[in-house]
Design a protein around this motif. Structure first.
Motif, PDB file in Angstrom:
ATOM      1  N   MET A 293       0.834  -1.193   0.000  1.00  0.00           N
ATOM      2  CA  MET A 293       0.000   0.000   0.000  1.00  0.00           C
ATOM      3  C   MET A 293       0.875   1.252   0.000  1.00  0.00           C
ATOM      4  N   ILE A 294       0.634   2.107  -0.988  1.00  0.00           N
ATOM      5  CA  ILE A 294       1.361   3.375  -1.027  1.00  0.00           C
ATOM      6  C   ILE A 294       0.523   4.403  -0.280  1.00  0.00           C
ATOM      7  N   LEU A 295       1.102   5.030   0.719  1.00  0.00           N
ATOM      8  CA  LEU A 295       0.340   6.018   1.486  1.00  0.00           C
ATOM      9  C   LEU A 295       0.463   7.388   0.825  1.00  0.00           C
ATOM     10  N   ARG A 296      -0.626   8.150   0.862  1.00  0.00           N
ATOM     11  CA  ARG A 296      -0.672   9.440   0.193  1.00  0.00           C
ATOM     12  C   ARG A 296       0.022  10.519   1.039  1.00  0.00           C
ATOM     13  N   HIS A 297       0.932  11.225   0.408  1.00  0.00           N
ATOM     14  CA  HIS A 297       1.640  12.351   1.043  1.00  0.00           C
ATOM     15  C   HIS A 297       1.556  13.543   0.097  1.00  0.00           C
ATOM     16  N   PRO A 298       1.388  14.760   0.628  1.00  0.00           N
ATOM     17  CA  PRO A 298       1.455  15.919  -0.269  1.00  0.00           C
ATOM     18  C   PRO A 298       2.894  16.191  -0.699  1.00  0.00           C
ATOM     19  N   GLU A 299       3.053  16.688  -1.922  1.00  0.00           N
ATOM     20  CA  GLU A 299       4.355  17.212  -2.349  1.00  0.00           C
ATOM     21  C   GLU A 299       4.665  18.452  -1.502  1.00  0.00           C
ATOM     22  N   PRO A 300       5.952  18.835  -1.409  1.00  0.00           N
ATOM     23  CA  PRO A 300       6.274  20.022  -0.600  1.00  0.00           C
ATOM     24  C   PRO A 300       5.430  21.250  -0.975  1.00  0.00           C
ATOM     25  N   ASP A 301       5.209  21.474  -2.279  1.00  0.00           N
ATOM     26  CA  ASP A 301       4.454  22.683  -2.650  1.00  0.00           C
ATOM     27  C   ASP A 301       2.941  22.519  -2.510  1.00  0.00           C
ATOM     28  N   GLN A 302       2.508  21.352  -2.050  1.00  0.00           N
ATOM     29  CA  GLN A 302       1.075  21.168  -1.772  1.00  0.00           C
ATOM     30  C   GLN A 302       0.769  21.352  -0.283  1.00  0.00           C
ATOM     31  N   ILE A 303       1.816  21.534   0.521  1.00  0.00           N
ATOM     32  CA  ILE A 303       1.607  21.716   1.959  1.00  0.00           C
ATOM     33  C   ILE A 303       0.993  23.099   2.190  1.00  0.00           C
ATOM     34  N   ARG A 304      -0.006  23.178   3.079  1.00  0.00           N
ATOM     35  CA  ARG A 304      -0.654  24.452   3.397  1.00  0.00           C
ATOM     36  C   ARG A 304      -0.588  24.701   4.887  1.00  0.00           C
ATOM     37  N   ILE A 305      -0.375  25.961   5.260  1.00  0.00           N
ATOM     38  CA  ILE A 305      -0.163  26.250   6.677  1.00  0.00           C
ATOM     39  C   ILE A 305      -1.394  25.945   7.517  1.00  0.00           C
ATOM     40  N   ASP A 306      -2.603  26.185   6.995  1.00  0.00           N
ATOM     41  CA  ASP A 306      -3.773  25.888   7.831  1.00  0.00           C
ATOM     42  C   ASP A 306      -3.876  24.386   8.100  1.00  0.00           C
ATOM     43  N   GLY A 307      -3.463  23.558   7.129  1.00  0.00           N
ATOM     44  CA  GLY A 307      -3.466  22.116   7.345  1.00  0.00           C
ATOM     45  C   GLY A 307      -2.439  21.691   8.392  1.00  0.00           C
ATOM     46  N   VAL A 308      -1.256  22.309   8.327  1.00  0.00           N
ATOM     47  CA  VAL A 308      -0.195  21.996   9.293  1.00  0.00           C
ATOM     48  C   VAL A 308      -0.630  22.400  10.706  1.00  0.00           C
ATOM     49  N   LEU A 309      -1.194  23.611  10.832  1.00  0.00           N
ATOM     50  CA  LEU A 309      -1.603  24.097  12.158  1.00  0.00           C
ATOM     51  C   LEU A 309      -2.762  23.266  12.703  1.00  0.00           C
ATOM     52  N   SER A 310      -3.688  22.915  11.824  1.00  0.00           N
ATOM     53  CA  SER A 310      -4.812  22.091  12.263  1.00  0.00           C
ATOM     54  C   SER A 310      -4.314  20.718  12.730  1.00  0.00           C
ATOM     55  N   ALA A 311      -3.360  20.150  11.987  1.00  0.00           N
ATOM     56  CA  ALA A 311      -2.803  18.844  12.372  1.00  0.00           C
ATOM     57  C   ALA A 311      -2.091  18.937  13.723  1.00  0.00           C
ATOM     58  N   LEU A 312      -1.391  20.047  13.953  1.00  0.00           N
ATOM     59  CA  LEU A 312      -0.620  20.175  15.189  1.00  0.00           C
ATOM     60  C   LEU A 312      -1.458  20.733  16.348  1.00  0.00           C
ATOM     61  N   GLY A 313      -2.697  21.115  16.065  1.00  0.00           N
ATOM     62  CA  GLY A 313      -3.551  21.662  17.121  1.00  0.00           C
ATOM     63  C   GLY A 313      -4.221  20.579  17.941  1.00  0.00           C
ATOM     64  N   ASN A 314      -3.424  19.655  18.412  1.00  0.00           N
ATOM     65  CA  ASN A 314      -3.932  18.507  19.164  1.00  0.00           C
ATOM     66  C   ASN A 314      -2.798  18.010  20.059  1.00  0.00           C
ATOM     67  N   PRO A 315      -3.050  17.830  21.354  1.00  0.00           N
ATOM     68  CA  PRO A 315      -1.944  17.503  22.271  1.00  0.00           C
ATOM     69  C   PRO A 315      -1.234  16.186  21.962  1.00  0.00           C
TER      70      PRO A 315
END
Lengths: 118, 118
Positions: free
Chosen positions: B1-23
């Motif tokens: 199974m190949i897991l889906r990852h965004p390319e570097p230029d597909q990364i968005r700050i709201d996605g990163v902050l939302s992902a990290l907004g959890n203890p």
């Protein structure tokens, strides 16, 4: 009505990141970062958001996580960014986030299709 | 199974902050920040998380927002932090977030009730 705000030492980074992990709230914070007090309607106009009730929810998330101050004034609410509290507790965080937001916006503009010449 | 990852230029700050907004996800990223590859079980052990399915969800959120690499290896998944991609796109962001996480942890320790002397 007194709106609930966390004290500076009650602010938590996961709450701040979760609050800012949303494109509308990020855009709102970028507007408030100009400094001073803003009324809700003027920020809505800048953001092009038409749903007041959606924005009421966003303001509550930002306020309860400690990102903004919000207080009633006449028929409106006034808003300001809690930059001093955030900078004191998390040095460099807000600047890195706002710079990242601009970076994403610039990258999005660079990738917009060019208008056909005519 | 190949897991889906965004390319570097597909990364968005709201996605990163939302992902990290959890203890739990913040704590996991702090573990991965030691560098290198980690297997899922060893991170679970460090975090004291017992629910593998909950953690599967957390890994997916971190992976799909561009915060971690995750790839299968035998019966396990391996994980690593995408620090270079994040630092290149959002300079100072990850350092400010990890420093803020430590700051909150220290503040929480300072406020723990002292054990009664005996």
């Amino acid at each position: 009505m007194i709106l609930r705000h966390p004290e500076p030492d009650q602010i938590r980074i996961d709450g701040v990141l979760s609050a800012l992990g949303n494109p509308v709230r990020l855009a709102a914070v970028a507007v408030l970062d100009a400094g001073g007090k803003h009324n809700c309607s003027s920020v809505l106009t800048v953001l092009g958001v038409t749903s007041k009730s959606t924005m009421t929810h966003h303001w509550r998330v930002l306020r309860e996580s400690g990102v903004i101050w919000q207080w009633p004034s006449g028929r409106e609410n006034l808003l300001s960014l809690r930059r001093e509290d955030l900078d004191a507790r998390y040095p460099g965080l807000l600047d890195a986030i706002l710079a990242g937001t601009r970076r994403d916006q610039e990258a999005a503009r660079d990738h917009e299709p060019q208008p056909a010449g005519r």
